[in-house]
Write a protein that holds these residues in place. Structure first.
Motif, PDB file in Angstrom:
ATOM      1  N   GLU A  61       0.836  -1.205   0.000  1.00  0.00           N
ATOM      2  CA  GLU A  61       0.000   0.000   0.000  1.00  0.00           C
ATOM      3  C   GLU A  61       0.879   1.267   0.000  1.00  0.00           C
ATOM      4  O   GLU A  61       0.575   2.238  -0.689  1.00  0.00           O
ATOM      5  CB  GLU A  61      -0.899  -0.033   1.238  1.00  0.00           C
ATOM      6  N   HIS A  76       0.504   8.458   6.877  1.00  0.00           N
ATOM      7  CA  HIS A  76      -0.136   7.146   6.695  1.00  0.00           C
ATOM      8  C   HIS A  76       0.859   6.021   7.034  1.00  0.00           C
ATOM      9  O   HIS A  76       0.510   5.052   7.712  1.00  0.00           O
ATOM     10  CB  HIS A  76      -0.634   7.027   5.244  1.00  0.00           C
ATOM     11  N   HIS A  80       0.697   3.001   9.891  1.00  0.00           N
ATOM     12  CA  HIS A  80       0.991   1.580   9.647  1.00  0.00           C
ATOM     13  C   HIS A  80       1.995   1.062  10.687  1.00  0.00           C
ATOM     14  O   HIS A  80       1.808  -0.022  11.233  1.00  0.00           O
ATOM     15  CB  HIS A  80       1.577   1.388   8.239  1.00  0.00           C
ATOM     16  N   HIS A 117      -8.895   1.726  10.320  1.00  0.00           N
ATOM     17  CA  HIS A 117      -7.848   2.301   9.455  1.00  0.00           C
ATOM     18  C   HIS A 117      -8.262   2.208   7.978  1.00  0.00           C
ATOM     19  O   HIS A 117      -8.104   3.162   7.217  1.00  0.00           O
ATOM     20  CB  HIS A 117      -6.517   1.576   9.691  1.00  0.00           C
ATOM     21  N   ASP A 122      -7.277   4.644   4.719  1.00  0.00           N
ATOM     22  CA  ASP A 122      -7.063   4.054   3.384  1.00  0.00           C
ATOM     23  C   ASP A 122      -8.001   4.689   2.363  1.00  0.00           C
ATOM     24  O   ASP A 122      -7.636   4.894   1.205  1.00  0.00           O
ATOM     25  CB  ASP A 122      -7.264   2.531   3.418  1.00  0.00           C
TER      26      ASP A 122
HETATM   27 FE   LIG Z   1      -3.195   1.861   5.183  1.00  0.00          FE
END
Ligand SMILES: [Fe+2]
Ligand SMILES: [Fe+2]
Length: 128
Positions: A61, A76, A80, A117, A122
């Motif tokens: 991702e 982001h 994670h 999340h 996302d």
């Molecule tokens: Fe993510």
């Protein structure tokens, strides 16, 4: 907590949507195994497989975000990293569990964090 994957959870990038859907399935399988009182060692090894899958997904991702020039990439990526730390803490708790019922609250908490999340951050990847 059994979480059913819904098309509404899709963010519109096929590789990401497929892995998210698979992630839901892995969590559900894990919760079912707990319900069936699978041996603790089996649960622990499944959980490590789940964490590895999450780590690979996050890396993929992150690559997709970079390729798209996503402006909130750094924040982001930080989220994670925190989620992986949380998952590793859960793994430590699971290693100390004496009963599969002991595992469920930790798994539900982690599952909620990851689902949240997906639905919040996302989704932002394609919201611009
Ligand atoms: Fe993510
Ligand atoms: Fe994701």
């Amino acid at each position: 907590m059994h979480s059913t994957w819904k098309d509404a959870y899709k963010i519109g990038i096929e590789e990401i949507d497929q892995t998210h859907e698979h992630l839901f399935a892995l969590f559900n399988e894990f919760v079912e195994l707990c319900g069936k009182r699978a041996p603790l060692q089996t649960l622990l090894s499944r959980f490590h497989t789940l964490i590895s899958y999450v780590e690979v997904h996050f890396a993929e991702e992150e690559q997709i975000m970079q390729d798209r020039g996503y402006e909130d990439f750094a924040d982001h990526k930080d989220i994670h990293s925190h989620l992986i730390c949380d998952a590793k803490e859960v793994a430590k708790d699971l290693a100390r569990a004496e009963d599969s019922d002991d595992m469920l609250p930790y798994i539900h908490c982690l599952q909620s964090l990851i689902i949240e999340h997906i639905l919040r951050q996302d989704r932002q990847i394609t919201a611009h």
